[in-house]
Design an enzyme around this catalytic site. Structure first.
Site, PDB file in Angstrom:
ATOM      1  N   GLY A   1     -41.181  49.740  32.554  1.00 30.98           N
ATOM      2  CA  GLY A   1     -42.403  49.417  33.272  1.00 30.98           C
ATOM      3  C   GLY A   1     -43.262  50.890  33.176  1.00 30.98           C
TER       4      GLY A   1
ATOM      5  N   GLY B   1     -44.978  53.478  33.831  1.00 31.84           N
ATOM      6  CA  GLY B   1     -44.503  54.807  34.577  1.00 31.84           C
ATOM      7  C   GLY B   1     -45.454  55.613  34.758  1.00 31.84           C
TER       8      GLY B   1
ATOM      9  N   ARG C   1     -57.721  52.491  29.174  1.00 33.19           N
ATOM     10  CA  ARG C   1     -57.423  51.579  27.961  1.00 33.19           C
ATOM     11  C   ARG C   1     -57.795  50.307  28.490  1.00 33.19           C
ATOM     12  NH1 ARG C   1     -51.803  52.039  25.748  1.00 33.19           N
ATOM     13  NH2 ARG C   1     -50.791  51.128  27.698  1.00 33.19           N
TER      14      ARG C   1
ATOM     15  N   ASP D   1     -41.070  47.556  23.857  1.00 26.76           N
ATOM     16  CA  ASP D   1     -42.021  47.702  24.873  1.00 26.76           C
ATOM     17  C   ASP D   1     -43.415  48.020  24.335  1.00 26.76           C
ATOM     18  OD1 ASP D   1     -40.337  50.004  24.394  1.00 26.76           O
ATOM     19  OD2 ASP D   1     -41.798  50.969  25.791  1.00 26.76           O
TER      20      ASP D   1
END
Ligand code: AMP
Ligand code: MG
Length: 486
Positions: A85, A87, A171, A247
């Site tokens: 996830g 973080g 981003r 990921d």
């Protein structure tokens, strides 16, 4: 400032955690990408940099935002972690850009989230600069990548191996859905979650598949194709991602997570830069194989959607996986043919490319400089090219074969050279230049960062003022290792 339309926040609660950024001490705007802002329809008041820094650091949450941390899992260096996830990243929201594309805006390093585990939720200045430089460089090379909207320093220190200055990176991505996002639900046996996510990404990234006979199999195929092409294009510019964990592989086909990534200087297909990649799992030449491995993990997650009959579903998914190698090869040869100035396909082109690459490997020839010099050689000036090789004997054997192949196409040398210069960059984001920009930034001098970003905006143009950025590093300048800095 942003006209948000937040679709991910409308997905079921288990897809994310709503979380606000943790304010920072002294945000200061380091760089703001005005061109990208305009593309996104973001209205930024540049006459008020403090306000801009406050928003871009997460100190002020812009109107209409629905900040959240996305849930995902992932295979890290081959080991499955059921919960990773965001973080240290918080999705601020989504905007529709001027071309009508939905884009995510995300703060990276904006503080802890429920997915932070033992991490501090922060980013250090060095990695932020690296990500800014390399992601924008990739975009300028025409290779799909997440984008850099801004970098902000926080005025705080972060504890890494050594204490470092903190920063927030803003981003932009087509979306932040990863292979690992699918794995998150699949690992919990949450087939409905996998289905909801698949429908979401089909609508967002692959709307043409909505009418497909088997949209989930078609999705697998489409993601596999985009990744095969993306990786072929990485190889074409000598890019090593460095952490191709599941990921860190997007569903959209954009390059994401510029941690220990680097461009090759001398050509060495076994090259690894990342300090954490001790086995060389993500070496330059292993990237297509890893791409396929990652797509296999996506396939596993999608199997329950592909067919109620598991055997049939697995069979169909397997045929997509089997085709990955050929799809990659087709893209790879297309990329390298263009680098050699060829416009038609002939048997034996693969051997021709390999012939050059193996001569480069034996001579540790600089990847980017060699292909630049090859553009000159297409016009009959092969001095620069010969100079790239310590022992040019192999090259001398290869050159007539290439010239003969070019002659078959019958185009004028000037046209060939011009086209070659459009695909073989004059400069790339060289590691030693990135390190130099980071080192200076750590002393408060951002001029190297500024100049590097400017140089990389037009990688195919030979601009004398940036000549220093085009040349290969000396033995002393060469960077052996890159770090994630997480
Ligand atoms: P990355 O190596 O950046 O792809 O991150 C891998 C995982 O570690 C993701 O779940 C990140 O959110 C998490 N992570 C990385 N750095 C931090 C940090 N400083 N604080 C909290 N989580 C982190
Ligand atoms: Mg990541």
């Amino acid at each position: 400032m942003f006209q948000f339309d937040n679709s991910y926040a409308r997905l079921p609660d288990r897809f994310f955690a709503s979380v606000y950024p943790e304010p920072v001490e002294g945000p200061e705007l380091l760089r703001f990408n005005q061109k990208l802002a305009a593309e996104l329809g973001v209205e930024a008041d540049l006459s008020d940099p403090d306000r801009l820094a406050a928003v871009l650091s997460g100190n002020v949450v812009p109107q209409g935002a629905s900040p959240l941390a996305m849930a995902y899992a992932g295979h890290q260096f081959g080991n499955f972690v059921p919960q990773l996830g965001d973080g240290r990243a918080i999705l601020i929201g989504e905007v529709m850009d001027r071309a009508g594309q939905r884009r995510d805006i995300q703060w990276k390093g904006a503080g802890p989230t429920p997915f932070s585990r033992r991490g501090d939720g922060r980013a250090a200045l060095g990695p932020v600069i690296r990500e800014y430089v390399v992601s924008e460089a990739m975009h300028a090379l025409g290779i799909p990548a997440t984008r850099a909207l801004a970098a902000v320093s926080t005025g705080e220190l972060v504890q890494r191996e050594q204490e470092q200055q903190g920063a927030v990176f803003v981003r932009v991505a087509a979306s932040h859905v990863r292979v690992g996002t699918f794995q998150f639900f699949a690992a919990r046996g949450d087939t409905e979650g996998v289905r909801t996510l698949a429908n979401y990404v089909i609508e967002r990234h692959y709307p043409d598949l909505m009418g497909a006979q088997n949209p989930y199999l078609a999705l697998l195929q489409a993601v596999a194709d985009r990744q095969a092409e993306l990786i072929a294009r990485w190889l074409g510019v000598g890019f090593i991602h460095g952490v191709m964990n599941t990921d860190n592989m997007t569903i959209s086909g954009e390059t994401i997570d510029f941690g220990p990534c680097a461009f090759l200087d001398e050509y060495n297909p076994m090259k690894v830069f990342s300090s954490i990649d001790r086995q060389g799992r993500y070496a330059y030449r292993n990237q297509p194989g890893i791409g396929q491995w990652n797509i296999a993990r996506l396939a596993e997650a999608l199997v329950p959607l592909i067919d109620a009959d598991e055997e049939k579903a697995v069979g169909a998914a397997n045929s997509v996986l089997k085709a990955f190698g050929d799809t990659f090869q087709a893209h790879w040869i297309e990329v390298f043919r263009a680098k050699l100035g060829l416009v038609t396909a002939r048997d034996g082109d693969g051997d021709l490319v390999q012939g050059l690459l193996s001569a480069m490997e034996e001579n540790e020839a600089d990847f980017t400089r060699t292909f630049q010099a090859l553009c000159n050689a297409a016009e009959g000036h092969d001095d620069d090219l010969l100079a790239c090789f310590a022992d040019p004997s192999k090259l001398r054997e290869w050159l007539p074969k290439w010239n003969e192949r070019l002659a078959e196409e019958g185009r004028s040398p000037a046209d060939v050279a011009t086209e070659m210069r459009g695909v073989n960059p004059w400069l790339i984001a060289r590691n030693h230049r990135i390190e130099e920009a980071i080192a200076a930034a750590n002393y408060g001098d951002f001029s190297f960062f500024e100049k590097l970003v400017e140089a990389l905006e037009k990688p195919f143009e030979e601009r004398p003022e940036f000549a220093d950025y085009a040349i290969a590093p000396t033995a002393e300048q060469k960077v052996a290792r890159t770090f994630c800095g997480t």
